[in-house]
Design a protein around this motif. Structure first.
Motif, short mmCIF file in Angstrom:
data_model
loop_
_atom_site.label_atom_id
_atom_site.label_comp_id
_atom_site.label_asym_id
_atom_site.label_seq_id
_atom_site.Cartn_x
_atom_site.Cartn_y
_atom_site.Cartn_z
N THR A 93 0.86 -1.18 0.00
CA THR A 93 0.00 0.00 0.00
C THR A 93 0.89 1.23 0.00
OG1 THR A 93 -1.75 -1.13 1.22
CG2 THR A 93 -1.79 1.28 1.21
N PHE A 95 0.97 5.08 0.74
CA PHE A 95 0.17 6.07 1.47
C PHE A 95 0.44 7.46 0.89
CE2 PHE A 95 0.23 2.45 4.30
CZ PHE A 95 -1.10 2.39 4.69
N ALA A 97 -1.62 10.90 -1.12
CA ALA A 97 -2.78 11.69 -0.70
C ALA A 97 -4.00 10.80 -0.59
CB ALA A 97 -3.02 12.83 -1.68
N LYS A 98 -4.14 9.87 -1.53
CA LYS A 98 -5.11 8.80 -1.44
C LYS A 98 -4.35 7.48 -1.52
CE LYS A 98 -9.07 11.23 -3.48
NZ LYS A 98 -10.09 11.21 -4.58
N PRO A 99 -4.55 6.54 -0.58
CA PRO A 99 -3.80 5.28 -0.61
C PRO A 99 -3.96 4.55 -1.94
CG PRO A 99 -4.96 5.52 1.47
CD PRO A 99 -5.45 6.63 0.59
N LEU A 100 -2.86 3.97 -2.42
CA LEU A 100 -2.84 3.29 -3.70
C LEU A 100 -2.32 1.86 -3.50
CD1 LEU A 100 -1.17 6.10 -5.82
CD2 LEU A 100 -3.56 5.41 -5.97
N TYR A 101 -2.85 0.96 -4.33
CA TYR A 101 -2.36 -0.42 -4.35
C TYR A 101 -1.16 -0.50 -5.28
CZ TYR A 101 -2.31 -5.42 -5.51
OH TYR A 101 -1.93 -6.72 -5.72
N ARG A 134 0.22 11.63 -8.48
CA ARG A 134 -0.42 10.94 -7.37
C ARG A 134 0.53 10.63 -6.22
NH1 ARG A 134 -5.40 8.22 -8.80
NH2 ARG A 134 -6.01 8.77 -10.93
N ASP A 139 6.36 9.82 0.55
CA ASP A 139 5.17 9.02 0.85
C ASP A 139 5.61 7.65 1.37
OD1 ASP A 139 3.45 11.03 0.09
OD2 ASP A 139 3.08 10.21 -1.93
#
Length: 330
Positions: A93, A95, A97-101, A134, A139
């Protein structure tokens, strides 16, 4: 407390989520507080104004994005010491601004060793420009691995180092709360930053100023490629630390209590540093006598760490017995 549910929820959570969740669990037994560094702590009052600190760390090994290349791949580095060997193809994951896979790009081991962290790339499925929008350097990246209950009373999950210790402390707090009156104060500390130096335990001990302490962490459990003389079989009880920095009185009493319970505990001998929070606790304030209890764990610092629930239960019982005995104050 449902131990299996508690551990699963703690391990599935991110670092900040886990701290908040642990505080909610601790609120069932005392009134938890948060420090400026994100530690969670709470006090169970005893008959005497004498305080035993019991610490376990809430943070986990993870990664940080160092750059995003023109092809959209993330370059990373380590926070703490995650084992990179089983990471090829692992789910993570990011982390942002919006969590991404994301997934770790496949790589080949050379002589059993993974490439250095700065050579590893994470694929989040976006082109270079979109990925750079993104995700930013700094991050955080963590393992994306759900906990799974295994046969024979075991669990595998990310961050059992040291969420297993947190669960043992919560179970001990429940036992102490249910006991009614306890002889001394029990201060519970869920500390941050153990994986990068133990600053949470140091500042937490300075804040709480205990008379003595026990650090609860994980130790090496039996596994392929691990020297059997330096590890404990899962399901056989905790490891009790022996080191020049650890209090001989606390260590001796922990061993005595374990023997009375019939635990087949392991004497875990360290020549100096223990590489746990005990290293910072013992030298905090003006010096704090400290003991060390470790829960045997397989596959340390990987997405599939594994422990036996009975070892967590035995550790909780040992902590309870120690506090009820009054520590070394008597």
């Amino acid at each position: 407390m449902d131990l299996k549910k508690t551990i699963s929820e703690l391990c599935n959570a991110s670092n900040e989520q886990a701290a908040q969740l642990a505080a909610e669990y601790l609120s069932e037994f005392t009134s938890p507080e948060r420090s400026a560094l994100g530690n969670v702590y709470g006090l169970l009052k005893g008959k005497k104004d004498y305080t035993i600190l019991i610490d376990a760390h809430i943070d986990e090994v993870h990664f940080v994005v160092t750059s995003v290349d023109d092809d959209g791949f993330l370059h990373i580095d380590k926070f703490g010491g995650p084992d990179l060997r089983p990471l090829s193809g692992a789910e993570v994951t990011v982390f942002a601004a919006k969590p991404l896979y994301g997934v770790v790009c496949k790589y080949e081991l050379e002589e059993g060793k993974a490439p250095s962290a700065d050579k590893i790339k994470v694929d989040i499925g976006f082109s270079g420009d979109e990925a750079k929008k993104r995700v930013k350097p700094g991050d955080r990246v963590s393992f994306n691995q759900s906990s799974l209950i295994l046969l024979n009373n075991k669990i595998t999950a990310k961050s059992l180092d040291d969420r297993a210790g947190i669960a043992a402390l919560l179970a001990a707090a429940e036992k102490l709360k249910n006991a009614g009156e306890i002889p001394v104060n029990a201060a519970f500390l869920f500390s941050q930053f153990e994986e990068i130096g133990g600053m949470g335990a140091l500042t937490g001990t300075n804040l709480l100023r205990p008379d003595e302490a026990i650090a609860v962490d994980v130790g090496f459990g039996d596994n392929t490629g691990v020297d059997e003389e330096k590890c404990q079989k899962l399901g056989k009880g905790p490891q009790i630390g022996f080191s020049p920095i650890l209090s001989g009185k606390i260590t001796s009493k922990l061993c005595s209590l374990a023997e009375k319970r019939g635990y087949d505990y392991m004497r875990d001998v360290c020549g100096g540093r223990t590489y746990t929070n005990a290293d910072n606790i013992f030298s905090a304030v003006c010096g704090v006598p400290c003991g060390l209890v470790s829960i045997p764990l397989r596959s340390m610092h990987t997405p599939v760490e594994t422990v036996d629930f009975s070892d967590i239960e035995m550790t909780a019982q040992l902590i309870f017995d120690y506090v009820m005995s009054g520590g070394i104050e008597k």
